[in-house]
Enzyme design. Structure first.
Site, mmCIF file in Angstrom:
data_model
loop_
_atom_site.group_PDB
_atom_site.id
_atom_site.type_symbol
_atom_site.label_atom_id
_atom_site.label_comp_id
_atom_site.label_asym_id
_atom_site.label_seq_id
_atom_site.Cartn_x
_atom_site.Cartn_y
_atom_site.Cartn_z
ATOM 1 C CD GLU A 104 -18.067 20.514 4.819
ATOM 2 O OE1 GLU A 104 -16.892 20.265 5.091
ATOM 3 O OE2 GLU A 104 -18.450 21.512 4.189
ATOM 4 N NE ARG A 154 -0.670 -6.271 -6.660
ATOM 5 C CZ ARG A 154 -1.246 -5.615 -5.698
ATOM 6 N NH1 ARG A 154 -0.727 -5.656 -4.485
ATOM 7 N NH2 ARG A 154 -2.314 -4.888 -5.908
ATOM 8 N N GLY A 182 -20.877 14.601 15.894
ATOM 9 C CA GLY A 182 -21.967 15.457 15.436
ATOM 10 C C GLY A 182 -22.447 16.417 16.504
ATOM 11 C CG MET A 225 -2.121 -0.706 1.201
ATOM 12 S SD MET A 225 -2.957 -0.689 2.801
ATOM 13 C CE MET A 225 -1.916 -1.746 3.784
ATOM 14 C CD1 TRP A 240 -14.527 5.207 -9.419
ATOM 15 C CD2 TRP A 240 -15.670 4.000 -10.915
ATOM 16 N NE1 TRP A 240 -14.028 3.924 -9.384
ATOM 17 C CE2 TRP A 240 -14.718 3.164 -10.299
ATOM 18 C CE3 TRP A 240 -16.500 3.460 -11.889
ATOM 19 C CZ2 TRP A 240 -14.570 1.820 -10.619
ATOM 20 C CZ3 TRP A 240 -16.362 2.108 -12.212
ATOM 21 C CH2 TRP A 240 -15.399 1.308 -11.581
ATOM 22 C CB CYS A 270 -7.556 3.118 8.814
ATOM 23 S SG CYS A 270 -8.945 1.977 8.877
ATOM 24 C CE1 TYR A 315 0.586 2.347 -10.750
ATOM 25 C CE2 TYR A 315 0.063 0.175 -9.876
ATOM 26 C CZ TYR A 315 -0.040 1.554 -9.810
ATOM 27 O OH TYR A 315 -0.767 2.143 -8.791
ATOM 28 C CD GLN A 359 -26.924 9.086 10.992
ATOM 29 O OE1 GLN A 359 -26.962 9.198 9.781
ATOM 30 N NE2 GLN A 359 -27.979 9.288 11.752
HETATM 31 P P1 NAP Z 1 -24.454 16.236 2.999
HETATM 32 O O1 NAP Z 1 -23.375 15.535 2.264
HETATM 33 O O2 NAP Z 1 -24.149 17.462 3.724
HETATM 34 O O3 NAP Z 1 -25.640 16.482 1.957
HETATM 35 C C1 NAP Z 1 -26.811 17.128 2.337
HETATM 36 C C2 NAP Z 1 -27.652 17.425 1.114
HETATM 37 O O4 NAP Z 1 -28.800 18.098 1.539
HETATM 38 C C3 NAP Z 1 -26.950 18.302 0.125
HETATM 39 O O5 NAP Z 1 -27.098 17.671 -1.140
HETATM 40 C C4 NAP Z 1 -27.706 19.635 0.164
HETATM 41 O O6 NAP Z 1 -27.807 19.966 -1.190
HETATM 42 C C5 NAP Z 1 -29.030 19.274 0.786
HETATM 43 N N1 NAP Z 1 -29.534 20.259 1.739
HETATM 44 C C6 NAP Z 1 -28.865 20.878 2.739
HETATM 45 N N2 NAP Z 1 -29.685 21.672 3.438
HETATM 46 C C7 NAP Z 1 -30.900 21.568 2.892
HETATM 47 C C8 NAP Z 1 -32.160 22.155 3.167
HETATM 48 N N3 NAP Z 1 -32.336 23.003 4.172
HETATM 49 N N4 NAP Z 1 -33.200 21.818 2.383
HETATM 50 C C9 NAP Z 1 -33.061 20.957 1.357
HETATM 51 N N5 NAP Z 1 -31.886 20.381 1.038
HETATM 52 C C10 NAP Z 1 -30.805 20.676 1.806
HETATM 53 O O7 NAP Z 1 -25.077 15.259 4.080
HETATM 54 P P2 NAP Z 1 -25.479 13.732 3.987
HETATM 55 O O8 NAP Z 1 -25.794 13.299 2.618
HETATM 56 O O9 NAP Z 1 -26.533 13.581 5.024
HETATM 57 O O10 NAP Z 1 -24.181 12.981 4.447
HETATM 58 C C11 NAP Z 1 -23.649 13.177 5.775
HETATM 59 C C12 NAP Z 1 -22.146 12.838 5.796
HETATM 60 O O11 NAP Z 1 -21.964 11.467 5.567
HETATM 61 C C13 NAP Z 1 -21.372 13.575 4.734
HETATM 62 O O12 NAP Z 1 -20.113 13.930 5.250
HETATM 63 C C14 NAP Z 1 -21.193 12.542 3.665
HETATM 64 O O13 NAP Z 1 -20.032 12.754 2.898
HETATM 65 C C15 NAP Z 1 -21.092 11.263 4.470
HETATM 66 N N6 NAP Z 1 -21.559 10.118 3.662
HETATM 67 C C16 NAP Z 1 -20.890 9.756 2.550
HETATM 68 C C17 NAP Z 1 -21.358 8.700 1.782
HETATM 69 C C18 NAP Z 1 -20.630 8.270 0.529
HETATM 70 O O14 NAP Z 1 -19.616 8.846 0.180
HETATM 71 N N7 NAP Z 1 -21.140 7.280 -0.194
HETATM 72 C C19 NAP Z 1 -22.510 8.024 2.139
HETATM 73 C C20 NAP Z 1 -23.195 8.434 3.259
HETATM 74 C C21 NAP Z 1 -22.722 9.482 4.021
HETATM 75 P P3 NAP Z 1 -28.241 21.361 -1.759
HETATM 76 O O15 NAP Z 1 -27.747 22.389 -0.773
HETATM 77 O O16 NAP Z 1 -27.641 21.457 -3.109
HETATM 78 O O17 NAP Z 1 -29.731 21.271 -1.843
HETATM 79 FE FE1 SF4 Z 2 -9.399 2.082 4.029
HETATM 80 FE FE2 SF4 Z 2 -11.904 2.283 4.936
HETATM 81 FE FE3 SF4 Z 2 -10.636 -0.073 5.078
HETATM 82 FE FE4 SF4 Z 2 -9.872 1.882 6.648
HETATM 83 S S1 SF4 Z 2 -11.867 0.874 6.677
HETATM 84 S S2 SF4 Z 2 -8.543 0.589 5.449
HETATM 85 S S3 SF4 Z 2 -10.202 3.690 5.344
HETATM 86 S S4 SF4 Z 2 -11.170 1.009 3.234
#
Ligand code: NAP
Ligand code: SF4
Length: 667
Positions: free
Chosen positions: A650, A217, A644, A28, A573, A358, A169, A416
């Protein structure tokens, strides 16, 4: 899960070296390979994993020369001056009872710098720069550079070297007919295209001699469009030639980095590519190591039992738990902190020029800085909130010798993460929680479920320190008609309390909006196993045939711009592609007006529209749970706010767990 990893615990001979068990830690990139003055940190990181029982480790990639480096920073090994720094790693690993190979990786056209080289001047779809074609003389020199690096690695104390010849690679680029269109002796027929890798193997073997390990590898399958990579029979032919030329072990890689198929993310079923690895094992007499999405001892034991491989190479699981092997071999496999395949702090850090960490184990690369020493001042500590931040804080404080109680309002721990575990491909989140709960029991943490406490409860019970991790609650929609029964929160849907109708609108397009879209769109075709469904969806060994979405799904967001830009760098993606496959509609720049019998009234590009729906799922982020901070402080208690409860914006699990560990390590 077997109580003990019996087959994995068996010793095995690799060339002249006997390994104590079947677990290899695969290469890694850590982000420190080019920083010789920080090799003490690398030494601590590898030594911790050697203490944890890994029988053989492979370093991140070091190029045999300057042109082959991965990034602008020079992570290569070609001079005696660099050897001293490497000795720190090898001596730390040997003192800890482990063995370690140096990986030789020439990035070829995958290098992220302006001077990339390749067999032919053909641009990679994942790199904006076009490589320069190597001259005949440069190819011969590169072979010598491999040999010189290998010799230096042995003089630095490594137990051998690994030649990185998979994942797309330089060596893969020589082998594939689409990336090597040379007309000299290095291109054309398979024999010619394989000349470079085989000359490298020969030269390296000669340089290191018969004693040290020479690992190759190999790409067990290229996962490229038909005809772009090597055919299955060509891979077998190559494996045999590699063995003839002196390799002692074949470690396997799957796909190229530009393959349009997920290979290591959570979306990939456990041990999904073992059939390709088994074919290699049946074709050569040297040991073959399996890899890719093997993150549980039971999965490792199963493939060893079926004779599909001789060893198991894992990489990220040893970030998540450096003591994986010790726990697996001692029958404590259910206490392993499971790698959830998120890539959020390992690969995504590397791709954004950060040192890796991690998500579930933020101690990675800070092994010496956060040692987890026992406290000299044991205290009575309350953790309010049993999500992952609270769990991390409770574990760290309790393991350091404090008397810890978690108070959780819900009827189970995990917050969560319990919801995330419901998303297709994320069931490992649940396994991670299960292991945490067992670790909490082992550390004598008392857990009070269904318990909503007040400041005076904490004072009356004599707690000295309070860790407040009471988390978040979902943001509610605030427009006329938001109380309509068709409006539901994402927690209702993911928990199964409510079921979405046929025509669904999702408000909000963050990580959770995308996950919810997948959750309601995904269905496994009747009669197919998880692996068969994955192969059908992505076209592995068969035509690509994604299943149909049983619903009409539309995602909305207020902001302008592409959807999914906040998703993980190396995994986003996949989710974006899956939602395209399921024909999920996406509308940006939306203003929400009201909800009535006709549906959701919105304005898009200045035009009013009505979007009919029978379910409107709100995924609009979170706000902090009502805070106990002031009453706790007024009661004279020492309060530490994390996760939180501190800042809902965020918030992700990476930050939450990191804050839990940090506070737990200083109390
Ligand atoms: P988020 O990433 O902050 O997204 C919240 C969404 O709500 C945004 O798209 C925003 O878009 C919308 N929003 C915000 N305030 C609003 C309002 N008052 N009314 C209507 N829409 C509103 O939060 P999340 O999706 O709940 O995720 C929480 C955390 O978990 C984040 O850090 C996220 O990255 C992480 N997470 C990541 C993944 C992943 O990568 N697959 C999966 C789950 C959670 P607009 O402002 O454009 O409307
Ligand atoms: Fe990477 Fe997520 Fe596995 Fe940790 S739990 S090693 S960040 S894939």
């Amino acid at each position: 899960m077997p109580s003990q990893n019996l087959l994995a615990s068996a010793p095995i001979q690799i060339g002249a070296v006997k390994l104590s068990n079947r677990y290899i830690m695969g290469s890694m990139h850590t982000g420190l390979e080019s920083e010789l003055d920080r090799f003490d940190e690398l030494a601590d990181y590898y030594a911790e994993r050697a203490r944890g029982g890994v029988s053989l480790m492979v370093t991140g990639g070091f190029s045999p020369n300057f042109a082959g480096r991965m990034k602008y920073e020079p992570s290569f090994l070609n001079s005696h001056e660099q050897v001293e720094a490497h000795k720190k790693i090898t001596s730390a690993v040997h003192e800890a009872g482990g063995r370690i190979l140096l990986q030789l990786l020439h990035a070829g056209r995958y290098g992220y710098h302006a001077e990339i080289v390749a067999p032919s001047a053909i641009k990679s779809p994942i790199n904006r720069d076009e490589p320069r074609a190597l001259s005949d003389e440069e190819i011969r020199q590169t072979i010598q550079d491999y040999a010189r690096s290998a010799e230096l690695a042995i003089s630095a104390g490594y137990d051998g070297v690994e030649i990185m010849a998979s994942e797309g690679y330089l060596i893969s680029q020589f082998l594939a007919p689409t990336t090597n269109v040379r007309e000299d002796e290095w291109g054309g027929s398979l024999e010619n295209r394989a000349r470079f890798p085989l000359e490298v193997v020969k030269a390296v073997k000669e340089a290191i001699g018969p004693g040290p390990i020479l690992s190759y590898r190999i790409s067990a399958t290229d996962l490229l469009e038909d005809g772009d990579g090597l055919e299955d029979n060509e891979i077998i032919w190559l494996a045999k030639k590699v063995e003839e030329n002196g390799a002692n072990v074949l470690c396997t890689g799957i796909g190229w980095h530009e393959s349009q198929v997920p290979t290591i993310s959570a979306a990939v079923p456990h041990a999904a590519f073992t059939c390709y690895i088994q074919r290699l094992k049946e074709s050569v007499s040297i040991p073959v190591a399996a890899s890719n999405r093997i993150n549980l001892p039971s999965v490792a034991e199963d493939l060893l039992a079926k004779g599909q491989a001789d060893l198991v190479t894992m990489a990220r699981p040893f970030l998540a738990d450096p003591f994986f092997v010790q726990k697996a071999l001692n029958g404590n496999g259910d206490r392993i902190s499971v790698c959830i395949g998120c890539n959020q702090a390992c690969l995504d850090h590397y791709f954004t020029d950060q040192v890796i960490s991690c998500l579930v184990n933020p101690r990675v690369m800070k092994e010496a800085a956060i040692p987890g020493h026992k406290t000299t001042n044991p205290k009575k500590i309350a953790v309010i909130g049993g999500g992952v931040a609270g769990i991390a804080a409770a574990l760290e404080t309790a393991q350091r010798g404090h008397n810890v109680t978690i108070f959780e309002a819900d009827d189970k721990l995990g917050g969560q993460f319990n919801l995330a575990a419901k998303v297709p491909g994320k069931s490992d989140y649940g396994l991670f929680l299960d292991a945490c709960i067992r670790q909490l029991e082992d550390a004598d943490v008392k857990v009070e479920l269904g318990s909503r406490v007040t400041a005076s409860d904490m004072f009356d019970q004599g707690f000295e320190d309070i860790i407040l991790s009471s988390g978040i609650r979902p943001r509610e929609l605030d427009i006329p008609g938001s109380d309509d029964p068709r409006v539901v929160g994402y927690t209702d849907i993911l928990s199964g309390r409510k079921v979405a109708g046929d025509n669904v609108i999702i408000i909000g397009a963050g990580g959770i909006g995308h996950d919810v879209a997948l959750f309601i769109s995904h269905s496994r075709p009747d009669g197919l196993s998880e692996l068969e469904a994955f192969e059908k969806h992505w076209g592995i060994g068969r035509a690509r045939e994604p299943e149909e979405n049983p619903r009409t799904v539309t995602m909305l967001k207020r902001s302008e711009g592409r959807f999914g830009t906040t998703l993980g760098k190396s995994t986003g993606w996949i989710l974006r592609q899956e939602l395209r496959d399921y024909n999920v509609q996406q509308i940006q720049g939306v203003t929400y007006l009201k909800i009535d019998q006709e549906g959701l009234h919105v304005e898009v590009d200045g035009k009013a529209e009505i979007l009919p729906a029978d379910t409107i799922i709100v995924c609009a982020g979170q706000v902090s749970e009502d805070s106990l901070i002031t009453p706790l402080e007024e009661a004279g208690l020492s309060v530490h706010v994390i996760g939180g409860a501190k800042l809902a914006g965020e918030l992700d699990a990476k930050r939450a767990i990191q804050e839990g560990l940090r506070v737990g390590s200083v109390l």
